[in-house]
Design a protein around this motif. Structure first.
Motif, PDB file in Angstrom:
ATOM      1  N   TRP A 124       0.845  -1.186   0.000  1.00 33.66           N
ATOM      2  CA  TRP A 124       0.000   0.000   0.000  1.00 33.66           C
ATOM      3  C   TRP A 124       0.882   1.237   0.000  1.00 33.66           C
ATOM      4  N   GLU A 125       0.264   2.370  -0.245  1.00 39.98           N
ATOM      5  CA  GLU A 125       0.948   3.659  -0.162  1.00 39.98           C
ATOM      6  C   GLU A 125       0.476   4.376   1.082  1.00 39.98           C
ATOM      7  N   ASP A 126       1.436   4.905   1.849  1.00 35.36           N
ATOM      8  CA  ASP A 126       1.045   5.637   3.048  1.00 35.36           C
ATOM      9  C   ASP A 126       0.667   7.074   2.676  1.00 35.36           C
ATOM     10  N   ALA A 127       0.373   7.900   3.664  1.00 34.82           N
ATOM     11  CA  ALA A 127      -0.071   9.278   3.428  1.00 34.82           C
ATOM     12  C   ALA A 127       0.989  10.115   2.706  1.00 34.82           C
ATOM     13  N   ASP A 128       2.267   9.725   2.826  1.00 27.45           N
ATOM     14  CA  ASP A 128       3.364  10.434   2.160  1.00 27.45           C
ATOM     15  C   ASP A 128       3.715   9.835   0.809  1.00 27.45           C
ATOM     16  N   LYS A 129       2.835   8.969   0.292  1.00 27.53           N
ATOM     17  CA  LYS A 129       3.013   8.317  -1.016  1.00 27.53           C
ATOM     18  C   LYS A 129       4.232   7.386  -1.060  1.00 27.53           C
ATOM     19  N   ILE A 130       4.609   6.854   0.088  1.00 27.79           N
ATOM     20  CA  ILE A 130       5.705   5.892   0.166  1.00 27.79           C
ATOM     21  C   ILE A 130       5.104   4.493   0.139  1.00 27.79           C
ATOM     22  N   LYS A 131       5.657   3.623  -0.725  1.00 24.64           N
ATOM     23  CA  LYS A 131       5.171   2.243  -0.789  1.00 24.64           C
ATOM     24  C   LYS A 131       5.570   1.501   0.471  1.00 24.64           C
ATOM     25  N   ARG A 132       4.605   0.839   1.071  1.00 23.69           N
ATOM     26  CA  ARG A 132       4.831   0.033   2.271  1.00 23.69           C
ATOM     27  C   ARG A 132       4.444  -1.405   1.958  1.00 23.69           C
ATOM     28  N   TYR A 133       5.084  -2.330   2.661  1.00 25.08           N
ATOM     29  CA  TYR A 133       4.821  -3.747   2.448  1.00 25.08           C
ATOM     30  C   TYR A 133       4.560  -4.407   3.797  1.00 25.08           C
ATOM     31  N   GLY A 134       3.749  -5.434   3.786  1.00 18.79           N
ATOM     32  CA  GLY A 134       3.457  -6.162   5.014  1.00 18.79           C
ATOM     33  C   GLY A 134       3.339  -7.643   4.738  1.00 18.79           C
ATOM     34  N   CYS A 135       3.481  -8.409   5.795  1.00 22.48           N
ATOM     35  CA  CYS A 135       3.344  -9.860   5.711  1.00 22.48           C
ATOM     36  C   CYS A 135       2.598 -10.316   6.951  1.00 22.48           C
ATOM     37  N   GLU A 136       1.631 -11.191   6.756  1.00 22.41           N
ATOM     38  CA  GLU A 136       0.881 -11.750   7.868  1.00 22.41           C
ATOM     39  C   GLU A 136       0.575 -13.206   7.563  1.00 22.41           C
ATOM     40  N   ILE A 137       0.108 -13.905   8.569  1.00 21.33           N
ATOM     41  CA  ILE A 137      -0.313 -15.283   8.393  1.00 21.33           C
ATOM     42  C   ILE A 137      -1.824 -15.319   8.535  1.00 21.33           C
TER      43      ILE A 137
END
Length: 129
Positions: free
Chosen positions: A92-105
């Motif tokens: 996703w993109e945060d409020a500052d337009k920086i791409k963020r990544y996540g991992c969950e189970i």
């Protein structure tokens, strides 16, 4: 192709549960696992008290619907659990337009290996049933 995760660890905080607009129960919890730490030579080592040093990893777990309700009701901080599920990656993109990544189970099954400390789970099914 296969995407299967099996973890055995301790719950790090009480689960948090919510319901979506569509009526789906979503419960999130964090589980910590550990393994012996290794030095630069690849060998395990002990601390000054003689205990094997451990590296800990924290895992984000998401449970849905009936499983999520049971986890929210009976699972508490410190409880030992076994999780079976699959890895899920998000971007996703945060409020500052920086791409963020996540991992969950995404959990398909959660087994309670010990009882939690809370009195709320005194009516939980016996372990091993």
């Amino acid at each position: 192709m296969t995407n299967i995760v099996v973890l055995v660890g301790r719950v790090t905080r009480d689960p948090e549960s919510r319901e979506t607009n569509g009526g789906t129960t979503v419960t999130n919890l964090s589980v910590v696992t550990d393994r012996p730490a290794r030095n630069s030579e690849g060998k395990t080592y002990k601390d000054e008290k003689g205990f094997t040093v451990k590296d800990a990893e924290f895992h984000r777990i998401t449970c849905f619907n009936g499983l999520g309700k049971n986890v929210a009701q009976y699972c508490t901080k410190g409880q030992m659990v076994s999780i079976e599920g699959r890895l899920h990656y998000t971007q996703w993109e945060d409020a500052d337009k920086i791409k963020r990544y996540g991992c969950e189970i995404l959990a398909d099954k959660v087994d309670f290996l010990t009882r939690g400390a809370s009195q709320d789970n005194k009516d939980a099914p016996d372990i091993g049933e």
